[in-house]
Write a protein that holds these residues in place. Structure first.
Motif, PDB file in Angstrom:
ATOM      1  N   ASP A 179       0.859  -1.189   0.000  1.00 32.49           N
ATOM      2  CA  ASP A 179       0.000   0.000   0.000  1.00 32.49           C
ATOM      3  C   ASP A 179       0.889   1.231   0.000  1.00 32.49           C
ATOM      4  OD1 ASP A 179      -1.992   1.880   0.272  1.00 32.49           O
ATOM      5  OD2 ASP A 179      -2.518   1.341   2.334  1.00 32.49           O
ATOM      6  N   LEU A 180       0.898   1.942  -1.125  1.00 30.19           N
ATOM      7  CA  LEU A 180       1.719   3.141  -1.270  1.00 30.19           C
ATOM      8  C   LEU A 180       0.944   4.360  -0.803  1.00 30.19           C
ATOM      9  CD1 LEU A 180       3.247   2.396  -4.803  1.00 30.19           C
ATOM     10  CD2 LEU A 180       4.377   2.178  -2.573  1.00 30.19           C
ATOM     11  N   GLY A 181       1.515   5.093   0.155  1.00 32.70           N
ATOM     12  CA  GLY A 181       0.803   6.218   0.753  1.00 32.70           C
ATOM     13  C   GLY A 181      -0.295   5.705   1.668  1.00 32.70           C
ATOM     14  N   THR A 182       0.078   4.840   2.580  1.00 27.88           N
ATOM     15  CA  THR A 182      -0.911   4.097   3.365  1.00 27.88           C
ATOM     16  C   THR A 182      -1.709   4.952   4.329  1.00 27.88           C
ATOM     17  OG1 THR A 182      -1.191   2.037   4.625  1.00 27.88           O
ATOM     18  CG2 THR A 182       0.659   3.450   5.269  1.00 27.88           C
ATOM     19  N   GLY A 183      -1.212   6.151   4.694  1.00 26.91           N
ATOM     20  CA  GLY A 183      -1.937   6.966   5.669  1.00 26.91           C
ATOM     21  C   GLY A 183      -2.086   6.204   6.977  1.00 26.91           C
ATOM     22  N   VAL A 237       2.863  -4.619   3.298  1.00 26.70           N
ATOM     23  CA  VAL A 237       3.722  -3.496   3.653  1.00 26.70           C
ATOM     24  C   VAL A 237       2.973  -2.203   3.316  1.00 26.70           C
ATOM     25  CG1 VAL A 237       5.887  -2.295   3.194  1.00 26.70           C
ATOM     26  CG2 VAL A 237       5.822  -4.807   3.209  1.00 26.70           C
ATOM     27  N   GLY A 238       2.960  -1.288   4.253  1.00 24.36           N
ATOM     28  CA  GLY A 238       2.418   0.043   4.015  1.00 24.36           C
ATOM     29  C   GLY A 238       3.541   1.063   4.065  1.00 24.36           C
ATOM     30  N   ALA A 251      -1.042   4.215  11.587  1.00 28.06           N
ATOM     31  CA  ALA A 251      -1.033   2.962  10.828  1.00 28.06           C
ATOM     32  C   ALA A 251      -0.540   1.802  11.689  1.00 28.06           C
ATOM     33  CB  ALA A 251      -0.167   3.122   9.579  1.00 28.06           C
ATOM     34  N   ARG A 252       0.495   2.042  12.468  1.00 26.79           N
ATOM     35  CA  ARG A 252       1.037   0.949  13.300  1.00 26.79           C
ATOM     36  C   ARG A 252       0.063   0.545  14.397  1.00 26.79           C
ATOM     37  NH1 ARG A 252       6.557   4.139  12.633  1.00 26.79           N
ATOM     38  NH2 ARG A 252       7.433   2.916  10.899  1.00 26.79           N
ATOM     39  N   ARG A 253      -0.608   1.519  14.993  1.00 26.49           N
ATOM     40  CA  ARG A 253      -1.607   1.169  16.009  1.00 26.49           C
ATOM     41  C   ARG A 253      -2.762   0.394  15.389  1.00 26.49           C
ATOM     42  NH1 ARG A 253      -0.626   6.455  17.836  1.00 26.49           N
ATOM     43  NH2 ARG A 253      -2.611   7.230  17.046  1.00 26.49           N
ATOM     44  N   ASN A 254      -3.206   0.846  14.222  1.00 24.99           N
ATOM     45  CA  ASN A 254      -4.291   0.131  13.551  1.00 24.99           C
ATOM     46  C   ASN A 254      -3.871  -1.281  13.172  1.00 24.99           C
ATOM     47  OD1 ASN A 254      -6.453   2.034  13.539  1.00 24.99           O
ATOM     48  ND2 ASN A 254      -5.387   3.227  11.977  1.00 24.99           N
ATOM     49  N   ALA A 255      -2.625  -1.428  12.707  1.00 23.13           N
ATOM     50  CA  ALA A 255      -2.136  -2.744  12.307  1.00 23.13           C
ATOM     51  C   ALA A 255      -2.077  -3.701  13.490  1.00 23.13           C
ATOM     52  CB  ALA A 255      -0.764  -2.620  11.654  1.00 23.13           C
ATOM     53  N   GLU A 256      -1.660  -3.213  14.638  1.00 22.19           N
ATOM     54  CA  GLU A 256      -1.579  -4.066  15.828  1.00 22.19           C
ATOM     55  C   GLU A 256      -2.952  -4.596  16.225  1.00 22.19           C
ATOM     56  OE1 GLU A 256       0.265  -1.725  18.820  1.00 22.19           O
ATOM     57  OE2 GLU A 256       2.235  -1.706  17.842  1.00 22.19           O
ATOM     58  N   ARG A 257      -3.970  -3.807  15.965  1.00 19.36           N
ATOM     59  CA  ARG A 257      -5.327  -4.201  16.343  1.00 19.36           C
ATOM     60  C   ARG A 257      -5.999  -5.065  15.271  1.00 19.36           C
ATOM     61  NH1 ARG A 257      -9.619  -1.291  14.947  1.00 19.36           N
ATOM     62  NH2 ARG A 257      -8.287   0.524  14.567  1.00 19.36           N
ATOM     63  N   ILE A 258      -5.781  -4.740  13.994  1.00 22.06           N
ATOM     64  CA  ILE A 258      -6.531  -5.381  12.917  1.00 22.06           C
ATOM     65  C   ILE A 258      -5.803  -6.574  12.313  1.00 22.06           C
ATOM     66  CG2 ILE A 258      -7.478  -4.996  10.587  1.00 22.06           C
ATOM     67  CD1 ILE A 258      -7.900  -2.037  11.471  1.00 22.06           C
ATOM     68  N   ALA A 259      -4.492  -6.460  12.144  1.00 16.62           N
ATOM     69  CA  ALA A 259      -3.729  -7.525  11.480  1.00 16.62           C
ATOM     70  C   ALA A 259      -2.400  -7.733  12.187  1.00 16.62           C
ATOM     71  CB  ALA A 259      -3.509  -7.180  10.007  1.00 16.62           C
ATOM     72  N   GLU A 269       3.657  -4.579   7.955  1.00 15.05           N
ATOM     73  CA  GLU A 269       4.829  -3.772   8.286  1.00 15.05           C
ATOM     74  C   GLU A 269       4.609  -2.362   7.742  1.00 15.05           C
ATOM     75  OE1 GLU A 269       9.692  -3.625   7.573  1.00 15.05           O
ATOM     76  OE2 GLU A 269       8.458  -5.079   6.492  1.00 15.05           O
ATOM     77  N   MET A 270       4.715  -1.372   8.597  1.00 12.55           N
ATOM     78  CA  MET A 270       4.543   0.017   8.193  1.00 12.55           C
ATOM     79  C   MET A 270       5.911   0.692   8.169  1.00 12.55           C
ATOM     80  SD  MET A 270       1.301   0.123   7.698  1.00 12.55           S
ATOM     81  CE  MET A 270      -0.245  -0.642   8.204  1.00 12.55           C
ATOM     82  N   VAL A 271       6.296   1.221   7.008  1.00 13.87           N
ATOM     83  CA  VAL A 271       7.639   1.763   6.847  1.00 13.87           C
ATOM     84  C   VAL A 271       7.590   3.190   6.299  1.00 13.87           C
ATOM     85  CG1 VAL A 271       8.608  -0.525   6.473  1.00 13.87           C
ATOM     86  CG2 VAL A 271       7.922   0.831   4.515  1.00 13.87           C
TER      87      VAL A 271
END
Length: 279
Positions: free
Chosen positions: A123-127, A145-146, A157-165, A170-172
């Motif tokens: 995901d490019l420009g994942t917000g 990868v976002g 994005a990292r907080r959302n990822a920890e909860r959803i997936a 990986e958010m970079v």
């Protein structure tokens, strides 16, 4: 549970009607806005309020929420979240609010893969992780990868990822795909695409980050950077799906076809060109 003990004396039903009338001057969806804000003030869901809470006393917190909305603050920022596809995305100042139109990209991906599933997603420009996390929720075995240039967006994005997936996203930090050296089955992107001189609603112009909205004089600056990177990023049989402004189909298609790729278009629920499907 008594939620109205510090209330105003006014019923929820009456407060909703009055607040919707006030918001009608600044919102296209005043009734939806006030129902969501009332549910937030009551610590409940919108459905629960409408089905069983209309005759309760209005909580005192509701008035302050309405004043924030009257100042054009987005409802999603007031609530701290926005539903998108099958997930709830935490949002706040400094990140783009997910839009329903962007679900067109996920719909296009689901149709493209059919009974198959992408194993890897970019995901490019994942917000705040919107598209990536919706896709990962759709395909529970996938990993992704976002990429985003905004530290603020990546925090969300990292907080959302920890909860959803958890463990699958990986958010970079990155400048589009310049630091990405891998290939993906599915590439998603909702880049900035608004012309620099465009006039936007106050909710957007005064609150959402300009860097997530504007893309040069013609709105195509970021597509010019993304298009040359797509071919090296797509795995064999892969697909890239990009959101566009509804007037940009021809211009962005030309940029991508100039890279030797094939392009199809999917329209949103309003019938407007919204997603370019690149193979």
């Amino acid at each position: 549970m008594t939620i109205e003990k510090a209330g105003s004396g006014e019923t929820v039903r009456a407060a909703l009607a009055e607040a919707a009338a006030r918001l009608s001057a600044i919102s296209d969806t005043p009734r939806l806005d006030v129902e969501l804000l009332m549910a937030h003030a009551m610590g409940s869901s919108r459905d629960a309020v409408l089905l069983g809470g209309l005759d309760r006393e209005t909580p005192q917190a509701f008035a302050a929420l309405i004043e924030r909305r009257l100042a054009h603050e987005p409802v999603a920022y007031i609530l701290g979240e926005r539903d998108f596809w099958t997930v709830t995305i935490e949002v706040g100042p400094g990140v783009l609010v997910p839009r329903a139109d962007s679900e067109t990209l996920i719909e296009a991906a689901v149709d493209h893969f059919g009974a198959r599933a992408p194993a890897t997603i970019l995901d490019l420009g994942t917000g705040p992780g919107t598209l990536l996390l919706a896709a990962l929720d759709q395909w529970p075995q996938a990993r992704g990868v976002g990429v985003d240039a905004s530290p603020r967006a990546l925090d969300f994005a990292r907080r959302n990822a920890e909860r959803i997936a958890p463990g699958r996203a990986e958010m970079v930090a990155g400048d589009w795909a310049e630091a990405i050296d891998a290939r993906f089955d599915l590439i998603l992107a909702n880049p900035p695409y608004i012309e620099a001189a465009a006039e936007l609603p106050r909710d957007v112009a005064e609150h959402e980050p300009a860097e997530a909205l504007f893309a040069g004089e013609d709105g195509l600056a970021d597509y010019r950077r993304i298009a040359p990177q797509l071919q090296r990023l797509m795995a064999p049989g892969g697909v890239a799906i990009l959101e566009i402004g509804h007037t940009q189909q021809q211009a962005v298609t030309a940029l991508i076809e100039g890279e030797g790729l094939n392009v199809a278009c999917r329209r949103d629920l309003g019938g407007r060109p919204r997603a370019l499907i690149v193979t």
